[in-house]
Design a protein around this motif. Sequence first.
Motif, PDB file in Angstrom:
ATOM      1  N   ILE A   1      -5.256   5.513  16.682  1.00  0.00           N
ATOM      2  CA  ILE A   1      -4.457   5.795  15.474  1.00  0.00           C
ATOM      3  C   ILE A   1      -3.468   4.653  15.227  1.00  0.00           C
ATOM      4  CG2 ILE A   1      -2.732   7.350  14.447  1.00  0.00           C
ATOM      5  CD1 ILE A   1      -4.072   9.593  16.305  1.00  0.00           C
ATOM      6  N   ILE A   2      -2.793   4.241  16.303  1.00  0.00           N
ATOM      7  CA  ILE A   2      -1.785   3.180  16.183  1.00  0.00           C
ATOM      8  C   ILE A   2      -2.442   1.875  15.710  1.00  0.00           C
ATOM      9  CG2 ILE A   2      -0.234   1.697  17.544  1.00  0.00           C
ATOM     10  CD1 ILE A   2       0.324   4.332  19.250  1.00  0.00           C
ATOM     11  N   GLN A   3      -3.597   1.554  16.295  1.00  0.00           N
ATOM     12  CA  GLN A   3      -4.295   0.321  15.913  1.00  0.00           C
ATOM     13  C   GLN A   3      -4.712   0.361  14.441  1.00  0.00           C
ATOM     14  OE1 GLN A   3      -4.204  -2.366  17.905  1.00  0.00           O
ATOM     15  NE2 GLN A   3      -4.826  -3.310  15.964  1.00  0.00           N
ATOM     16  N   CYS A   4      -5.258   1.494  14.005  1.00  0.00           N
ATOM     17  CA  CYS A   4      -5.676   1.626  12.607  1.00  0.00           C
ATOM     18  C   CYS A   4      -4.485   1.432  11.670  1.00  0.00           C
ATOM     19  CB  CYS A   4      -6.293   3.007  12.354  1.00  0.00           C
ATOM     20  SG  CYS A   4      -7.895   3.201  13.130  1.00  0.00           S
ATOM     21  N   LEU A   5      -3.365   2.013  12.060  1.00  0.00           N
ATOM     22  CA  LEU A   5      -2.173   1.921  11.220  1.00  0.00           C
ATOM     23  C   LEU A   5      -1.680   0.476  11.152  1.00  0.00           C
ATOM     24  CD1 LEU A   5      -0.613   4.070   9.683  1.00  0.00           C
ATOM     25  CD2 LEU A   5       0.950   4.224  11.610  1.00  0.00           C
TER      26      LEU A   5
ATOM     27  N   ASN B   1       0.823  -1.204   0.000  1.00  0.00           N
ATOM     28  CA  ASN B   1       0.000   0.000   0.000  1.00  0.00           C
ATOM     29  C   ASN B   1       0.860   1.258   0.000  1.00  0.00           C
ATOM     30  OD1 ASN B   1      -2.432  -1.413   0.064  1.00  0.00           O
ATOM     31  ND2 ASN B   1      -2.240  -1.670   2.277  1.00  0.00           N
ATOM     32  N   SER B   2       0.472   2.229  -0.797  1.00  0.00           N
ATOM     33  CA  SER B   2       1.234   3.468  -0.865  1.00  0.00           C
ATOM     34  C   SER B   2       0.836   4.389   0.289  1.00  0.00           C
ATOM     35  CB  SER B   2       0.933   4.171  -2.183  1.00  0.00           C
ATOM     36  OG  SER B   2      -0.415   4.584  -2.176  1.00  0.00           O
ATOM     37  N   ASN B   3       1.638   5.420   0.483  1.00  0.00           N
ATOM     38  CA  ASN B   3       1.278   6.401   1.512  1.00  0.00           C
ATOM     39  C   ASN B   3      -0.055   7.070   1.173  1.00  0.00           C
ATOM     40  OD1 ASN B   3       2.404   7.867  -0.620  1.00  0.00           O
ATOM     41  ND2 ASN B   3       3.488   9.319   0.719  1.00  0.00           N
ATOM     42  N   THR B   4      -0.319   7.256  -0.126  1.00  0.00           N
ATOM     43  CA  THR B   4      -1.599   7.854  -0.537  1.00  0.00           C
ATOM     44  C   THR B   4      -2.760   7.009  -0.041  1.00  0.00           C
ATOM     45  OG1 THR B   4      -0.436   8.418  -2.576  1.00  0.00           O
ATOM     46  CG2 THR B   4      -2.815   8.795  -2.542  1.00  0.00           C
TER      47      THR B   4
ATOM     48  N   GLN C   1      -7.215   5.907   3.718  1.00  0.00           N
ATOM     49  CA  GLN C   1      -7.891   4.976   4.631  1.00  0.00           C
ATOM     50  C   GLN C   1      -7.990   5.564   6.042  1.00  0.00           C
ATOM     51  OE1 GLN C   1      -9.457   2.059   3.695  1.00  0.00           O
ATOM     52  NE2 GLN C   1      -8.959   2.945   1.702  1.00  0.00           N
ATOM     53  N   LEU C   2      -6.916   6.197   6.486  1.00  0.00           N
ATOM     54  CA  LEU C   2      -6.947   6.803   7.833  1.00  0.00           C
ATOM     55  C   LEU C   2      -8.006   7.899   7.886  1.00  0.00           C
ATOM     56  CD1 LEU C   2      -3.120   7.005   8.713  1.00  0.00           C
ATOM     57  CD2 LEU C   2      -4.827   5.519   9.793  1.00  0.00           C
ATOM     58  N   ARG C   3      -8.121   8.677   6.816  1.00  0.00           N
ATOM     59  CA  ARG C   3      -9.118   9.749   6.806  1.00  0.00           C
ATOM     60  C   ARG C   3     -10.527   9.171   6.850  1.00  0.00           C
ATOM     61  NH1 ARG C   3      -6.834  14.934   3.316  1.00  0.00           N
ATOM     62  NH2 ARG C   3      -4.958  15.181   4.575  1.00  0.00           N
ATOM     63  N   LYS C   4     -10.734   8.010   6.197  1.00  0.00           N
ATOM     64  CA  LYS C   4     -12.045   7.352   6.285  1.00  0.00           C
ATOM     65  C   LYS C   4     -12.350   6.949   7.719  1.00  0.00           C
ATOM     66  CE  LYS C   4     -12.663   5.602   1.636  1.00  0.00           C
ATOM     67  NZ  LYS C   4     -12.095   4.560   0.780  1.00  0.00           N
ATOM     68  N   LYS C   5     -11.290   6.686   8.486  1.00  0.00           N
ATOM     69  CA  LYS C   5     -11.470   6.326   9.895  1.00  0.00           C
ATOM     70  C   LYS C   5     -11.389   7.556  10.795  1.00  0.00           C
ATOM     71  CE  LYS C   5      -9.330   1.790   9.128  1.00  0.00           C
ATOM     72  NZ  LYS C   5     -10.485   0.900   9.201  1.00  0.00           N
TER      73      LYS C   5
ATOM     74  N   ALA D   1       6.181   9.312   2.605  1.00  0.00           N
ATOM     75  CA  ALA D   1       5.971   9.958   3.907  1.00  0.00           C
ATOM     76  C   ALA D   1       4.503  10.186   4.208  1.00  0.00           C
ATOM     77  CB  ALA D   1       6.712  11.286   3.935  1.00  0.00           C
ATOM     78  N   LEU D   2       4.192  10.192   5.475  1.00  0.00           N
ATOM     79  CA  LEU D   2       2.906  10.709   5.928  1.00  0.00           C
ATOM     80  C   LEU D   2       3.044  11.219   7.356  1.00  0.00           C
ATOM     81  CD1 LEU D   2       0.709   8.494   7.705  1.00  0.00           C
ATOM     82  CD2 LEU D   2       1.575   7.208   5.775  1.00  0.00           C
ATOM     83  N   THR D   3       2.199  12.191   7.691  1.00  0.00           N
ATOM     84  CA  THR D   3       2.255  12.821   9.009  1.00  0.00           C
ATOM     85  C   THR D   3       1.087  12.321   9.847  1.00  0.00           C
ATOM     86  OG1 THR D   3       3.193  14.803   7.997  1.00  0.00           O
ATOM     87  CG2 THR D   3       2.293  15.049  10.214  1.00  0.00           C
ATOM     88  N   LEU D   4       1.407  11.771  11.020  1.00  0.00           N
ATOM     89  CA  LEU D   4       0.354  11.309  11.934  1.00  0.00           C
ATOM     90  C   LEU D   4      -0.023  12.439  12.894  1.00  0.00           C
ATOM     91  CD1 LEU D   4       1.755   7.766  12.875  1.00  0.00           C
ATOM     92  CD2 LEU D   4      -0.077   8.318  11.233  1.00  0.00           C
ATOM     93  N   PRO D   5      -1.248  12.414  13.426  1.00  0.00           N
ATOM     94  CA  PRO D   5      -1.640  13.469  14.366  1.00  0.00           C
ATOM     95  C   PRO D   5      -0.693  13.540  15.573  1.00  0.00           C
ATOM     96  CG  PRO D   5      -3.574  12.264  13.650  1.00  0.00           C
ATOM     97  CD  PRO D   5      -2.376  11.511  13.135  1.00  0.00           C
ATOM     98  N   LEU D   6      -0.297  14.748  15.920  1.00  0.00           N
ATOM     99  CA  LEU D   6       0.525  14.967  17.118  1.00  0.00           C
ATOM    100  C   LEU D   6       0.330  16.397  17.581  1.00  0.00           C
ATOM    101  CD1 LEU D   6       2.725  13.959  19.115  1.00  0.00           C
ATOM    102  CD2 LEU D   6       4.424  14.864  17.540  1.00  0.00           C
ATOM    103  N   PHE D   7      -0.217  16.541  18.779  1.00  0.00           N
ATOM    104  CA  PHE D   7      -0.373  17.864  19.400  1.00  0.00           C
ATOM    105  C   PHE D   7      -0.550  17.610  20.890  1.00  0.00           C
ATOM    106  CE2 PHE D   7      -4.236  16.301  17.395  1.00  0.00           C
ATOM    107  CZ  PHE D   7      -5.187  16.343  18.405  1.00  0.00           C
ATOM    108  N   PRO D   8      -0.254  18.627  21.720  1.00  0.00           N
ATOM    109  CA  PRO D   8      -0.182  18.378  23.170  1.00  0.00           C
ATOM    110  C   PRO D   8      -1.438  17.733  23.773  1.00  0.00           C
ATOM    111  CG  PRO D   8       0.722  20.531  22.684  1.00  0.00           C
ATOM    112  CD  PRO D   8       0.171  20.007  21.392  1.00  0.00           C
ATOM    113  N   LYS D   9      -2.607  18.103  23.259  1.00  0.00           N
ATOM    114  CA  LYS D   9      -3.832  17.578  23.871  1.00  0.00           C
ATOM    115  C   LYS D   9      -4.346  16.306  23.196  1.00  0.00           C
ATOM    116  CE  LYS D   9      -4.250  20.111  27.355  1.00  0.00           C
ATOM    117  NZ  LYS D   9      -4.257  21.557  27.418  1.00  0.00           N
ATOM    118  N   LEU D  10      -3.538  15.678  22.352  1.00  0.00           N
ATOM    119  CA  LEU D  10      -3.941  14.394  21.759  1.00  0.00           C
ATOM    120  C   LEU D  10      -4.072  13.375  22.896  1.00  0.00           C
ATOM    121  CD1 LEU D  10      -4.361  12.572  19.196  1.00  0.00           C
ATOM    122  CD2 LEU D  10      -1.909  12.119  19.272  1.00  0.00           C
TER     123      LEU D  10
END
Length: 383
Positions: free
Chosen positions: A375-379, A309-312, A317-321, A358-367
Motif C-alpha cells: 500500500i505504501i509503495q503504491c501511494l 492528483n486529487s484524492n478521487t 488508482q489504488l482500487r485498480k491496484k 481526505a482518503l482512508t487507507l486500509p487499517l485493521f489488526p490482521k493487515l
Amino acid sequence: MIPYGKQDITEQDKEQILRILNSDFLTQGPQVPLFETKIAEYCNVKHAVASNSGTSSLHLACLALGLQEGDLVWTTPITFVASANCALYCKADIDFVDIDRHTFNICVKALQSKLQEARRLGKLPKIVIVVHMGGFPIDMKEIKNLSDKYGFRIIEDACHAIGSTYEKTQTGCCKFSDITIFSFHPVKLITTIEGGIATTNDSQLARNMQLLRSHGITRDDAEITRKAEPWYYEQQFLGYNYRMNDVQAALGISQLSRLDQYVNQRRQLASSYIRELEELPLSVQHEIKETRSAYHLFIIRINSSDVKNSNTFIIEQLRKKKIHANLHYIPVHTQPYFQKLGFKMGAYPEAELYYREALTLPLFPKLSIDDQSYIIQCLKDLI
Ligand SMILES: *Cc1c(COP(=O)(O)O)cnc(C)c1O
C-alpha cells in the motif's frame, strides 16, 4: 482486494456462538446483561444498555434525554449520517458545526462562537453530539465547559472509539458527557455482527433506554401502576424492538477480551504508515495531547495545492491496484436528503475542503506487513 477494514473472527468466537445456539435462550437470556456488565467494567462507567445497532443506541440516547419536536441537535458534518438522523427520528431539528482542519473533529472554537450567536438568537441546542472521528478523542473537558455554560446535554458518538483514552480515562466512562455510544458493526473495532451500546452514569437515563429498547414495557413491580398478577406487564411509553440478542452478546464478550490487543496492533500499523509516508506532501490526523486514538481509521489528507492528483484520482488508482481505499465521510449536509432540508453547499467550508483532500487507507489488526508495504509503495508511486 485489500479492504479498508475487516473483522477478526476466531475459533473462540465461533465456540461461544455455538454454545449460545445450543443453550435455552437465543434472546432475552443472560448474555446481554453479562455483556453490558463487561462493557461497563471496561469503560469504568455505571451503566451500559446494549441494542441491535449503533444507530438504535443513538436514537435511544436522544429519546432518553427527552429530545422532541421543536428541539435542536448539533453535530459535525464529517460523520456517518446516523449521528444526525437520530435527531430527525425524534422530530427535532439538526444543525452542524464545522470541523477542525487538523483533528477532523468538531471545531471547539467554531462550536463556541456558534453557541454565542445561538444564545443571542434564543436558539440554543438541547443536545450536542460529538463524534470521535476515526477513534481520535475530542477534547471533552472543553465540550463539558461549554455545556455547563450553555446548558446543552452531551452525547459522545464513539462508534469509532471504543478502546481509546482521554486523560487516562477510558472513552465511554462518561466523565464529561451524559451518554456515550459504541457500534459493533463488523468494520468497527470489535463486532457483534450488528449491534450497539450506550453507556451512562445516570441511572434514570439507563432505565429510560432499557424500557424504550423493548416496546416501553416494564415488568418491574416498583414501576407498574397497580398490584399485578404474575404474568402482568405494562407498556408505559412508545418503545421499539431494538434488542440485542444473546448470540450477538456472547460474540461481543469474546471480542471484547481482545480489544486492547486490537488497538495496540492498529496503533503499531498506524505508526508504520506515519513513518513511511512522512516525506510525502500529505498530512495525517492530529492526536491531541493526553489522548490515545483507537485508530479505527487511518485517514490522510492530500494537500490539494501541492499535489496535482486529487484524492478521487488516488482512490481510483489504488482500487485498480486492489487496495480498497475509501473516503470517510461525505459531508452529511451535502447529501440530497439534507439539501432538501435546506442545507447549502459551502455552509461548512472546512468539512468540504476535507472532503476534497481526505482518503482512508486500509487499517485493521490482521493487515499483514507485506500488504501494508505494498500500500505504501503504491501511494509513493502515485503522489
Ligand atoms: C457506524 C457508525 C454509526 C452507526 O452504527 P451502526 O451500528 O452501523 O448502526 C454511527 N455513527 C458513526 C460515527 C459510525 O461510524
